[in-house]
Scaffold this active site. Structure first.
Site, PDB file in Angstrom:
ATOM      1  CE  LYS A 135      -3.831   2.196   2.505  1.00 41.73           C
ATOM      2  NZ  LYS A 135      -4.807   2.050   3.625  1.00 41.73           N
ATOM      3  CB  SER A 154      -8.194   4.066   2.635  1.00 47.35           C
ATOM      4  OG  SER A 154      -7.318   3.309   3.702  1.00 47.35           O
ATOM      5  CB  SER A 198      -8.654   1.184   5.793  1.00 44.91           C
ATOM      6  OG  SER A 198      -9.376   2.415   5.454  1.00 44.91           O
TER       7      SER A 198
END
Lengths: 487, 95, 486
Positions: C76, C151, C175
């Site tokens: 990420k 997210s 997330s």
């Protein structure tokens, strides 16, 4: 001044703690490095970095708390103080707010009298709190094409902010408190006290009021880094406030800076917008728990404190409060005194007199601090021993001291080399006295006729004739006998 | 609750975010909606409850006082907007 | 190969049936083919990835390989990786080349894994749809008009579309779990403090936690074995003995007590989601579990509490983005204040600015007690609910998200509607508990549904066991979206 004004002063002192690394990072704290070479990822607030608390900073805070008799919080909390400034990389300063590590304490200070006939006095100043926080970087305002340069080497240096109650009533008291605090933090080894390098910075809150009335509005003089400037800044500020009020004006709360060149204070131009620091507990740092073991360790590492020493010097050694005060003005002086005493046991008064007298005077003359003193306590002790055992006279001792200071060497060697040993042979002294009496029959007659003051005249002549080496006690005795009895 | 445009302007200024009139108006209406959502929690009686700042009840670990970081100025300043003579440059700071 | 588990890939690499370079190239080719439409990655760096793969092949050849050596992992874009552009989905870090490695990245590097690229995400992890990314939205591989969740939307998309073997995510309010649910993959948010936050760009420090995202619980266990670990640079990192998170995978579920909180089964949940979750519960009963009805009475307050605490911390965490030492600086400004205000106004997106504003407001003078302090007190009550519940059950189950993937732009103008999509996940972060999502079927339009499994502190191994046993008897997690060339 038509009416009396009372001056009210409180201090906030930022002391840089003498750790090798920063409070929340492993970067060095040493002074004077090339810009930004001691600003690591954490100090620069790179994205993703986190703070970890330095044990050395905590230990120093505890030592300070114990030294001022304060309660040490078993659990204290770090909070974020949020504001934007280029020398504050995270946009917040990690500090302590609700729960500081050091609670209420007190410091007893000695205040020197301003007027000649007033006496020095003691006063106890209450300490509100002391908390750990991080220092900011520095803004360099030299012209970089109209821009400011930012050096973050100082960012993250551990600070202990020591806040006093508004207990001081004159510039002299404020300066005495600052000096006592300065001495104390060096005494207990938590701060190097170097004011030129910013290790000890004072913010002074000043207000004035009519006696008995509530506190007036205060103005804060920021960042004073010398005691002289502090005195000047307070004097100016007090007069300014009194003038303003007497001319019907009002004092607005403000932060002011002192301009040493002009000797005046002026309000800061930047953001007088209402500060809203939005303090909240720092989620990156957990509560700081101080265990009994940590407290005990700190207690055991504390040296005897100045106040305790002063009490001991007056009660045990019979010194005056004034002398005891000078001898405990710094740890170096007290250590010097005690080491010299080890060399000349029991000679407390003599030792104190020499340090507060000759040694201090010489240091002053040469513009030195005690740490720079060219004479060791051992050398001084050696000299004191020769004074007490009668080997040298007082004037001889001063000569030895002078040589010691400029050329070094121990007392015995100097006495030997310069032939300063006192003459204690009574036959030799009698011969000198006889010669003097014989050569000054008129003065002898006057003396015997009741002019006692002439005794000193004869002593002087005899000393001169012995080249200063006659044992004064012996000389006195022989001279008196021969002048009175003629024998 | 409803915020005024002045409230929004004050918050934006504290947060150092420039906003024009349209943005202020939009933010005012959205923030008011969010604060209506938040308002629900304010009615709950929490007297005597200890605030929870951290997910775990652990105390702060201490780092030994040692210098562990070397100078990396060149690397760090290679990503800076403006530097000169080892300094970060910003518009003039006025004291 | 694309449907192999991490253990199978590891075995193939060890047996030299495939090299890490070949495997990495395979994924890089797939990224080149599919990323233009999916937008799962913000940054790839072919040469760096292949160089790492070559190193891994050396380790494999020398017999020095570990379980994940040579396996390509998508990171990420919230994790700083030295030499990699690390944007956090924001314009303000568009050109930020990280000068150091996050602890999580170090752990993968030490394991010999290959960094395949940096995945797309909501800006500063603030969002539930990946639409707040400065680098554009991510498409859900199951339906190109739908969001992947957020997210960690890029990560979930990349795993589901077989654009990586596995991925990392972070979870502040859901997330990891919510995008895992919406993309039909498995994701785990560990107990707060299990993975170091060092080098993970902070959103809300007291809630943020990194975790693995993969195609199965078994994969997650292997990933967590690498990611977890004490790190002295993070004060909130927990000092614990090293665990093997795969140790309990084979354990039967006889006697497992599953708590079903009544607050998680209300009309707020879509009927297709309810149906899939109910079916999953029935499956667990078949596997020997018993059901306990529980209540989490304060969990209804978790959304408001979260939207005070997370923005408050974020408003302060994001103050460092000021255009002075790194990141975006506005071109034209009158003075220092103007430079700050313009750099931040232009560098941050609308949602990030909104949350900074909320946080600034709730911390400001006169409002702190009513908002921040009150929220912290409620946080304790919410955590206490879970502590009480775990006296009666071993794990808690419920939906991960009230609905399947919603359409891009569907919740565009109403932040409150968006915030409510995290209604089932947020309480777990507030309490600091571990939570995971596993695929449990498909709802309307054939879109995946996620089952949330919540454990007590440090119960990750048990949760992975529960999920793994479920995955042994179901095949939802093995299904792949169409149109991704698998």
């Amino acid at each position: 001044m038509s009416m009396q004004w009372e001056i009210v002063i409180g201090l906030e002192v930022h002391t840089q703690l003498s750790t090798s690394s920063k409070i929340f990072s492993g970067a060095s704290t040493s002074f004077g490095a090339e810009p930004n070479t001691q600003a690591c990822a954490v100090d620069l607030a790179l994205p993703g970095v986190l703070p970890v608390l330095n044990r050395g900073a905590v230990e120093r805070a505890i030592k300070f708390g114990l030294a001022v008799g304060a309660a040490i919080a078993p659990r204290s909390v770090f909070a974020r103080k949020n504001y934007f400034y280029p020398d504050l990389p995270k946009g917040y300063q990690i500090s302590q707010f609700d729960l500081p590590v050091v609670g209420q304490g007190a410091l007893t200070i000695q205040v020197e009298a301003l007027s000649g006939n007033a006496k020095p006095y003691e006063k106890t100043v209450r300490i509100t709190r002391a908390h750990l926080e991080e220092d900011a970087g520095k803004s360099l305002h030299e012209d970089f094409h109209g821009m400011t340069g930012i050096d973050l080497n100082r960012a993250g240096t551990p600070l202990l902010e020591i806040v006093s109650e508004p207990d001081m009533r004159s510039a002299a008291e404020a300066v005495a408190y600052a000096k006592a605090l300065h001495s104390l933090v060096r005494w207990i080894g938590i701060c190097d006290g170097n004011m030129q390098e910013g290790s000890f910075r004072c913010d002074v809150n000043v207000s004035v009021r009519r006696p008995g009335e509530p506190l007036g509005t205060r103005r804060e003089i920021k960042n004073l880094n010398s005691f002289k400037f502090m005195q000047q800044a307070i004097d100016y500020e007090v007069q300014w406030q009194i003038d303003t009020l007497e001319n019907g004006g009002k004092i607005q709360q403000a932060t002011v800076l002192f301009d040493p060149g002009k000797g005046s204070t002026h309000a800061m131009r930047s953001k007088e917008e209402a500060h809203d620091y939005r303090y909240f507990p720092d989620p990156d740092l957990l509560p700081l728990d101080i265990t009994p073991a940590m407290l005990e360790q700190a207690r055991a590492s504390l040296p005897e404190l100045p106040q305790a020493k002063r009490a001991r010097y007056t009660s045990e050694y019979g010194l005056t409060l004034y002398d005891a005060g000078i001898l405990t003005a710094s740890r170096e002086i007290a250590d010097f005194f005690e080491a010299a005493l080890d060399e000349a046991p029991g000679q407390t008064r003599l030792c104190a007199n020499w340090i507060t007298g000759e040694v201090s005077a010489q240091l002053n003359r040469d513009g030195m601090e005690m740490v720079q003193c060219p004479i060791t306590p051992r050398q001084l002790g050696g000299l004191l021993k020769r004074i007490t055992d009668g080997t040298i006279s007082n004037s001889g001792a001063k000569e030895v001291f002078r040589i010691m200071w400029s050329e070094g060497g121990d007392a015995d060697a100097i006495i030997e080399a310069k032939g300063l040993k006192q003459v204690s042979d009574s036959g030799a002294i009698e011969r000198i006295v006889d010669e003097i009496i014989a050569a000054n029959t008129d003065k002898v007659a006057e003396y015997r006729g009741g002019k006692d003051k002439l005794f000193g005249f004869f002593v002087g002549l005899a000393m001169k004739a012995s080249k200063g080496k006659a044992n004064p006690a012996q000389l006195n005795e022989i001279l008196k006998r021969k002048l009175v009895d003629g024998k | 609750m409803s915020l005024t445009n002045a409230d929004v302007l004050k918050i934006a200024s504290l947060a150092r975010i420039a906003m024009n009139e349209t943005e202020i108006e939009a933010a005012r209406s959205q923030l008011s909606g969010i604060f209506d959502l938040i308002a629900e929690m304010q009615a709950v009686d929490t007297q005597g409850v200890t605030p929870m700042s951290h997910a775990q009840d652990v105390s702060q670990r201490l780092r030994e006082d040692m210098v562990t970081e070397a100078d990396q100025r060149e690397l760090f300043q290679s990503i800076a907007p403006q530097v000169e003579a080892g300094l970060y440059l910003v518009p003039q700071v006025i004291e | 190969m694309l449907n192999s588990s991490l253990a199978q890939l590891g075995a193939a690499l060890h047996a030299r049936k495939i090299s890490s370079v070949e495997l990495t190239q395979l994924y890089l080719d797939r990224i080149a083919a599919h990323n233009p439409s999916l937008n799962a990655y913000i940054t790839t760096n072919t040469e760096t990835s292949l160089a790492q793969a070559r190193q891994a092949d050396l380790l494999l050849a020398n017999g020095n390989a570990k379980p994940l050596t040579g396996i390509p992992i998508a990171q990420k874009d919230i994790f700083c990786a030295k030499g990699w552009r690390t944007t956090c989905g924001s314009k303000i870090l568009e050109n930020f080349i990280a000068p150091y490695d996050a602890h999580v990245i170090e752990q993968f590097n030490n394991a010999g894994a290959v960094n395949l690229g940096k995945t797309n995400m909501d800006e500063f992890a603030m969002g539930s749809s990946n639409e707040t990314s400065y680098f554009g939205p991510v498409n859900n591989p199951w339906d190109s008009g739908a969001v992947p969740g957020g997210s960690s939307g890029g990560a979930a998309c990349a795993v589901a579309a077989r654009l990586c073997a596995a991925a990392t995510g972070t979870d502040t309010g859901g997330s990891i779990r919510q995008p895992a649910a919406l993309c039909g993959i498995s994701g785990l948010k560990p107990t707060y403090g299990v993975c170091s936050r060092y080098g993970m760009i902070a959103f809300a420090s007291s809630l943020d936690q990194a975790g693995p995202m993969g195609r199965s619980a078994e994969d997650l266990a292997l990933l967590l074995n690498v990611m977890a670990g004490f790190d002295e640079r993070d004060s909130t990192s927990l000092q614990r003995a090293k665990e093997d998170y795969a140790r309990d995978l084979a354990r039967p579920l006889n006697g497992l007590r599953i708590g079903l909180p009544k607050e998680f089964f209300t009309e707020g949940m879509g009927s297709d989601v309810a149906k899939a979750v109910d079916a999953a519960i029935a499956e667990f009963k078949k596997l020997g579990a018993t059901i306990v009805d529980i209540s989490l009475p304060n969990s209804r307050l978790s959304v408001p509490v979260y939207y005070v605490l997370a923005p408050a911390e974020a408003s302060s965490n994001l103050s460092r983005f000021d255009g002075v030492r790194y990141g975006y600086r506005a071109q034209d400004y009158a003075d220092l204040a103007d430079m700050y205000e313009k750099s931040r106004a232009q560098g941050f997106g609308a949602e990030v600015k909104r949350r900074i504003m909320i946080g600034t407001y709730v911390l400001s003078h006169g409002y702190y007690d009513a908002y921040y302090l009150q929220a912290q007190k409620l946080r304790r009550l919410i955590a206490q609910d879970f502590a009480d519940a775990f006296k009666q059950c071993d794990v808690i189950m419920g939906p991960t998200s009230p609905s399947t993937a919603f359409k891009l732009g569907e919740k565009g103008d109403d932040p409150v509607q968006m915030y409510l999509s995290d209604i089932y996940t947020i309480a777990v972060n507030l309490a600091g508990l571990p939570g995971m999502s596993v695929p449990c079927g498909f709802g309307s339009g054939g879109l995946p549904v996620g089952l949330q499994i919540i454990g007590d502190y440090f119960a990750e191994a048990r949760m992975l066991n529960v999920a793994h046993q479920y995955q042994l008897s179901t095949d939802h997690h093995d299904r792949a979206p169409k149109n991704i060339g698998v």
